[in-house]
Design an enzyme around this catalytic site. Sequence first.
Site, PDB file in Angstrom:
ATOM      1  N   LYS A  13     -32.562 -47.866 -32.818  1.00  0.00           N
ATOM      2  CA  LYS A  13     -31.173 -47.595 -33.194  1.00  0.00           C
ATOM      3  C   LYS A  13     -31.033 -46.255 -33.909  1.00  0.00           C
ATOM      4  CE  LYS A  13     -30.808 -51.211 -35.818  1.00  0.00           C
ATOM      5  NZ  LYS A  13     -32.120 -51.810 -35.692  1.00  0.00           N
ATOM      6  N   ARG A  88     -24.257 -56.524 -40.009  1.00  0.00           N
ATOM      7  CA  ARG A  88     -25.412 -57.334 -39.621  1.00  0.00           C
ATOM      8  C   ARG A  88     -25.078 -58.807 -39.490  1.00  0.00           C
ATOM      9  NH1 ARG A  88     -30.732 -54.882 -42.673  1.00  0.00           N
ATOM     10  NH2 ARG A  88     -30.734 -52.934 -41.524  1.00  0.00           N
ATOM     11  N   ARG A 135     -45.224 -47.164 -37.354  1.00  0.00           N
ATOM     12  CA  ARG A 135     -44.429 -46.272 -38.214  1.00  0.00           C
ATOM     13  C   ARG A 135     -45.124 -45.987 -39.530  1.00  0.00           C
ATOM     14  NH1 ARG A 135     -38.191 -48.348 -38.202  1.00  0.00           N
ATOM     15  NH2 ARG A 135     -38.954 -49.775 -39.769  1.00  0.00           N
ATOM     16  N   ARG A 137     -44.634 -47.415 -42.518  1.00  0.00           N
ATOM     17  CA  ARG A 137     -43.857 -47.546 -43.747  1.00  0.00           C
ATOM     18  C   ARG A 137     -44.496 -48.585 -44.646  1.00  0.00           C
ATOM     19  NH1 ARG A 137     -37.679 -47.934 -41.690  1.00  0.00           N
ATOM     20  NH2 ARG A 137     -37.419 -45.782 -41.066  1.00  0.00           N
ATOM     21  N   ARG A 148     -38.649 -60.201 -40.847  1.00  0.00           N
ATOM     22  CA  ARG A 148     -37.430 -59.434 -40.573  1.00  0.00           C
ATOM     23  C   ARG A 148     -36.870 -59.769 -39.193  1.00  0.00           C
ATOM     24  NH1 ARG A 148     -39.282 -53.549 -41.460  1.00  0.00           N
ATOM     25  NH2 ARG A 148     -37.203 -53.054 -40.716  1.00  0.00           N
TER      26      ARG A 148
END
Length: 193
Positions: A13, A88, A135, A137, A148
Site C-alpha cells: 500500500k 481500518r 523489511r 523493522r 497483525r
Amino acid sequence: MQLIFMGPPGAGKGTQAQILAALWKIPHISTGDILRACVVAKTALGLKAKAYMDAGELVPDELLMDIVQERMNEPDASAGWILDGFPRTVAQAAFFDKLLCDVGTEGSKSGNDCAIRAVNLDVPDHVLVTRLLSRGRQDDNEETIRRRLQVYREQTEPLIEFYRSREQLVAVDGDRSMELVTAELQQTLSGNS
C-alpha cells in the site's frame, strides 16, 4: 482524486501510494508514517500508540481519528489525496464519511461521495510474512506479523464488503511485481477519476 488504499500489512500500500501520489501530484497520507513519527518524537500520542503497535494491535479509533482529522484540514488535501492505513474498521469508515462531509469539497457534501475509490491490494499470507520479515523493522518478527494479519482479517476485512456494497471498491492482485501493480493501478484509477 480521493483514494483509500487497503490491504494487509506488507501488501505494498505505502509503496504504491507514494508512486501514484508523486505521479498525480497529490499528498500521500500514511497514518502509519504519522504514528511512527509520533513514536520517535515521543509525543503524548506516540507514547500511547507505541504500546498498541508493539503488541501488534491496531491503534484505537479515537487516536487515529484525531490524526486523520488534523491532516485532512491541511490545505494540500483539498485537491485530492491517497490515504494509506485509514480507515481500518467499518466504524472508522463511517467516521471518515462524516469527516469528508464536514471538511470536504463541494462534491462530497451530498451524502456518500462516490468519487472516493477504495483500492484493495490482495496478497496471500505466506507472501506477506516473507515480505514483512525482509523489511527488518524492529516490530516485524514472525509472531507479531502473524498477529497483525489475524487482527487485519478480523477488523479490517469487513471494509472490503463495506466499499464493495457502495460500488467504490477496486480490487487489485498485489502478488506481482511492483511495476505491474503500478501499471494496473494507473490504468484502472485513471479511468475512474
